[in-house]
Design an enzyme around this catalytic site. Structure first.
Site, PDB file in Angstrom:
ATOM      1  N   ASN A 227     -28.286 -58.753 -19.709  1.00 22.74           N
ATOM      2  CA  ASN A 227     -29.095 -57.811 -18.938  1.00 22.74           C
ATOM      3  C   ASN A 227     -30.354 -57.448 -19.713  1.00 22.74           C
ATOM      4  O   ASN A 227     -30.353 -57.340 -20.940  1.00 22.74           O
ATOM      5  CB  ASN A 227     -28.303 -56.572 -18.510  1.00 22.74           C
ATOM      6  CG  ASN A 227     -27.528 -55.879 -19.594  1.00 22.74           C
ATOM      7  OD1 ASN A 227     -27.207 -56.463 -20.623  1.00 22.74           O
ATOM      8  ND2 ASN A 227     -27.217 -54.624 -19.379  1.00 22.74           N
ATOM      9  N   ILE A 228     -31.430 -57.302 -18.959  1.00 25.05           N
ATOM     10  CA  ILE A 228     -32.749 -57.020 -19.525  1.00 25.05           C
ATOM     11  C   ILE A 228     -33.317 -55.833 -18.751  1.00 25.05           C
ATOM     12  O   ILE A 228     -33.613 -55.957 -17.546  1.00 25.05           O
ATOM     13  CB  ILE A 228     -33.672 -58.252 -19.407  1.00 25.05           C
ATOM     14  CG1 ILE A 228     -33.023 -59.469 -20.100  1.00 25.05           C
ATOM     15  CG2 ILE A 228     -35.046 -57.946 -20.003  1.00 25.05           C
ATOM     16  CD1 ILE A 228     -33.701 -60.801 -19.805  1.00 25.05           C
ATOM     17  N   GLU A 229     -33.417 -54.687 -19.421  1.00 30.26           N
ATOM     18  CA  GLU A 229     -33.837 -53.468 -18.734  1.00 30.26           C
ATOM     19  C   GLU A 229     -35.340 -53.255 -18.826  1.00 30.26           C
ATOM     20  O   GLU A 229     -36.042 -53.917 -19.598  1.00 30.26           O
ATOM     21  CB  GLU A 229     -33.059 -52.274 -19.320  1.00 30.26           C
ATOM     22  CG  GLU A 229     -31.558 -52.426 -19.073  1.00 30.26           C
ATOM     23  CD  GLU A 229     -30.718 -51.261 -19.541  1.00 30.26           C
ATOM     24  OE1 GLU A 229     -31.204 -50.432 -20.352  1.00 30.26           O
ATOM     25  OE2 GLU A 229     -29.552 -51.181 -19.091  1.00 30.26           O
TER      26      GLU A 229
ATOM     27  N   CYS B 289     -29.966 -58.025 -14.155  1.00 31.50           N
ATOM     28  CA  CYS B 289     -28.577 -58.105 -14.631  1.00 31.50           C
ATOM     29  C   CYS B 289     -28.328 -59.441 -15.343  1.00 31.50           C
ATOM     30  O   CYS B 289     -29.021 -60.436 -15.104  1.00 31.50           O
ATOM     31  CB  CYS B 289     -27.611 -58.004 -13.471  1.00 31.50           C
ATOM     32  SG  CYS B 289     -27.529 -56.382 -12.704  1.00 31.50           S
TER      33      CYS B 289
ATOM     34  N   GLU C 175     -25.929 -61.608 -14.886  1.00 32.13           N
ATOM     35  CA  GLU C 175     -25.551 -62.696 -13.981  1.00 32.13           C
ATOM     36  C   GLU C 175     -26.793 -63.367 -13.406  1.00 32.13           C
ATOM     37  O   GLU C 175     -26.887 -64.591 -13.315  1.00 32.13           O
ATOM     38  CB  GLU C 175     -24.697 -62.164 -12.815  1.00 32.13           C
ATOM     39  CG  GLU C 175     -23.395 -61.519 -13.234  1.00 32.13           C
ATOM     40  CD  GLU C 175     -23.508 -60.024 -13.476  1.00 32.13           C
ATOM     41  OE1 GLU C 175     -24.516 -59.577 -14.061  1.00 32.13           O
ATOM     42  OE2 GLU C 175     -22.573 -59.303 -13.091  1.00 32.13           O
TER      43      GLU C 175
ATOM     44  N   CYS D 188     -22.486 -56.618  -9.816  1.00 29.17           N
ATOM     45  CA  CYS D 188     -22.988 -55.626  -8.857  1.00 29.17           C
ATOM     46  C   CYS D 188     -23.259 -56.297  -7.512  1.00 29.17           C
ATOM     47  O   CYS D 188     -23.239 -57.535  -7.386  1.00 29.17           O
ATOM     48  CB  CYS D 188     -24.245 -54.953  -9.399  1.00 29.17           C
ATOM     49  SG  CYS D 188     -25.735 -55.966  -9.250  1.00 29.17           S
TER      50      CYS D 188
END
Ligand code: THU
Length: 132
Positions: free
Chosen positions: A42-44, A53, A55, A89
Site C-alpha cells: 500500500n502506498i498512501e 492498496c 492488491e 477492500c
C-alpha cells in the site's frame, strides 16, 4: 506455487509499504498462470483518496507488464503476525474481478492459518463488462 509460500512473499512485500498515516502495512503477491509473481504494497498520500492498496499495486504492475492470466492473489498485513486474515477492500475486489474472475484469494498467516477463497465468493453479483 504453494499458497503458503505465496502468502510469505506477500508478508515480505508489506515492508515496502509507504504508510505514514495509517501505519498499517499491507502486502500482496499475485501469481500468473506461467508462474511469475508480482508483489505490491500500500502506498498512501496526504490526499487520502489517492492512496493505493497493496492488491491494486500488484495488479497494476502486472497488467502494465503485459500479463493477462492470474491464478492466485495472496494478501497479508501486520495482522498476519497475529494470525489474522487481511481481506481485500471493496474497490480492490472490483479491480481483481476486472482482470481475474476466477482467481483464488489467499489470506491469513504463512506461519499459521491460511484461508483460500474464490473472488466470486468475495464479490457475488459483481458488476462487469457485458452488463452495459
Ligand atoms: N489497504 C490495503 O492496502 N488493502 C486492503 O485491501 C485494505 C486496506 C490499506 C489502505 C491504507 O493504506 C491502509 O490499508 C488502511 O486502510
Amino acid at each position: 506455487m504453494d499458497s503458503r509460500e505465496l502468502l510469505k512473499i506477500a508478508e515480505e512485500a508489506r515492508f515496502n509499504a509507504y504508510v505514514p498515516y495509517s501505519k498499517f502495512r499491507v502486502g500482496a503477491a499475485l501469481l500468473t498462470s506461467d508462474g511469475k509473481v508480482y508483489t505490491g504494497c500500500n502506498i498512501e498520500s496526504a490526499s487520502f483518496g489517492a492512496t493505493n492498496c497493496a492488491e491494486r499495486t500488484a495488479i497494476f504492475k502486472a497488467i502494465s507488464e503485459g500479463e493477462k492470466k492470474f491464478v492466485k492473489l495472496a494478501v497479508a498485513s501486520d495482522n498476519s503476525d497475529k494470525n489474522q486474515p487481511t481481506w481485500p477492500c471493496g474497490i480492490c475486489r472490483q479491480v481483481i474481478v476486472e482482470f481475474a474472475d476466477d482467481i483464488q484469494i489467499i489470506t491469513g498467516s504463512s506461519k499459521g492459518d491460511i484461508i483460500e477463497i474464490n473472488i466470486k465468493d468475495l464479490l457475488p453479483h459483481y458488476f462487469a463488462k457485458g452488463d452495459f
